[in-house]
Design an enzyme around this catalytic site. Structure first.
Site, PDB file in Angstrom:
ATOM      1  CD  GLU A 256      -2.834   1.343   2.318  1.00 12.18           C
ATOM      2  OE1 GLU A 256      -3.825   2.076   2.165  1.00 12.18           O
ATOM      3  OE2 GLU A 256      -2.635   0.672   3.349  1.00 12.18           O
TER       4      GLU A 256
ATOM      5  CD  GLU B 164      -8.085   2.557   5.204  1.00 12.58           C
ATOM      6  OE1 GLU B 164      -7.365   2.035   6.061  1.00 12.58           O
ATOM      7  OE2 GLU B 164      -7.650   3.030   4.145  1.00 12.58           O
TER       8      GLU B 164
END
Length: 257
Positions: free
Chosen positions: A140, A237
């Protein structure tokens, strides 16, 4: 109107009034989710989560390798690989969710080539462990607004690393919010390489709340993902600004065909 993508609730930040994470999982199911994700696992009730998953039929899309260790600092390499192995073992009972890896911080005095080479070495070893276990690792990229000296803050660099490692068990997690903070053009950075992206997360700009509360054009985001060829789930998220039933409904509208 139906959501273009299957949506995954980040129960780290959502359904907080339900209580412990296993209760949040049940609350997410009751609200209509089939997928969920969270962050670090060592402080979480793993056995209770496993029971809640079995009871609800929910599936975990992802969680983070814990503890977080650097992929670019050779002094932390063995700890990083051990963290991956430990996370694989501890979370197998949760259905072998994908495991998120962040890069760690830049090392003073280290060149760009050395950073890249160290990252590839660490990620190859981690991917070998993931391949043996049948688990997906998600690399990520983050952003410099949150982490000023983080190494991996570029989608292009993240994809370069995934390509260099060359493992089917290492893919990129593309976070729309992190990418927008860094001023990236989503189509430009993902074009021709969407096959290397295994998960997408979303939040609106600038405050990381649900889609529709900020400045991003979500119709353009979802159309672009479709045109690029992304067919996986989308993780919500974000920090909700409204009750989760309303927040989920709004996210469905914003991310709908």
């Amino acid at each position: 109107m139906s959501a273009a993508y299957t949506l995954s609730s980040c129960i780290e930040w959502q359904f907080a009034d339900a209580g412990e994470l296993d209760a949040r999982l049940r609350a997410a199911k009751a609200a209509g989710f089939e997928l969920a994700e969270f962050h670090l696992w060592r402080d979480k009730p793993i056995d209770a989560l496993a029971a809640a998953l079995a009871e609800t039929g929910m599936r975990l899309t992802s969680l983070c390798v814990d503890p977080r260790r650097s992929i670019v600092d050779p002094a932390q390499r063995e700890e990083m690989i051990t963290a991956v192995r430990d996370t694989i073992a501890a979370t197998a009972v949760l259905g072998k969710p994908s495991l998120i890896v962040a890069s760690g911080f830049r090392v003073d005095g280290m060149s760009e080539d050395e950073h890249f080479a160290n990252a590839v070495t660490a990620l190859r070893a981690a991917a070998d462990a993931a391949e043996a276990a049948g688990v997906m690792l998600l690399l990520e990229p983050l952003n410099t607004q949150l982490f000023a000296t983080m190494y991996l803050v570029s989608t292009t660099l993240g994809l370069d690393l995934v390509e260099a490692v060359g493992s089917p068990n290492l893919r990129l997690l593309y976070d729309v919010w992190h990418s927008a903070v860094m001023g990236e053009d989503m189509v430009e950075v993902l074009a021709g390489r969407i096959h290397l992206v295994a998960h997408v997360q979303v939040a609106d700009m600038p405050d990381r709340n649900e889609p529709g509360t900020g400045s991003l054009d979500w119709g353009k985001v979802t159309r672009s993902l479709r045109e690029l060829g992304y067919s996986g789930a989308i993780g919500l998220e974000y920090f909700p600004t409204m009750p989760m039933d309303e927040s989920f409904a709004q996210s469905q509208r914003m991310l709908a065909d």
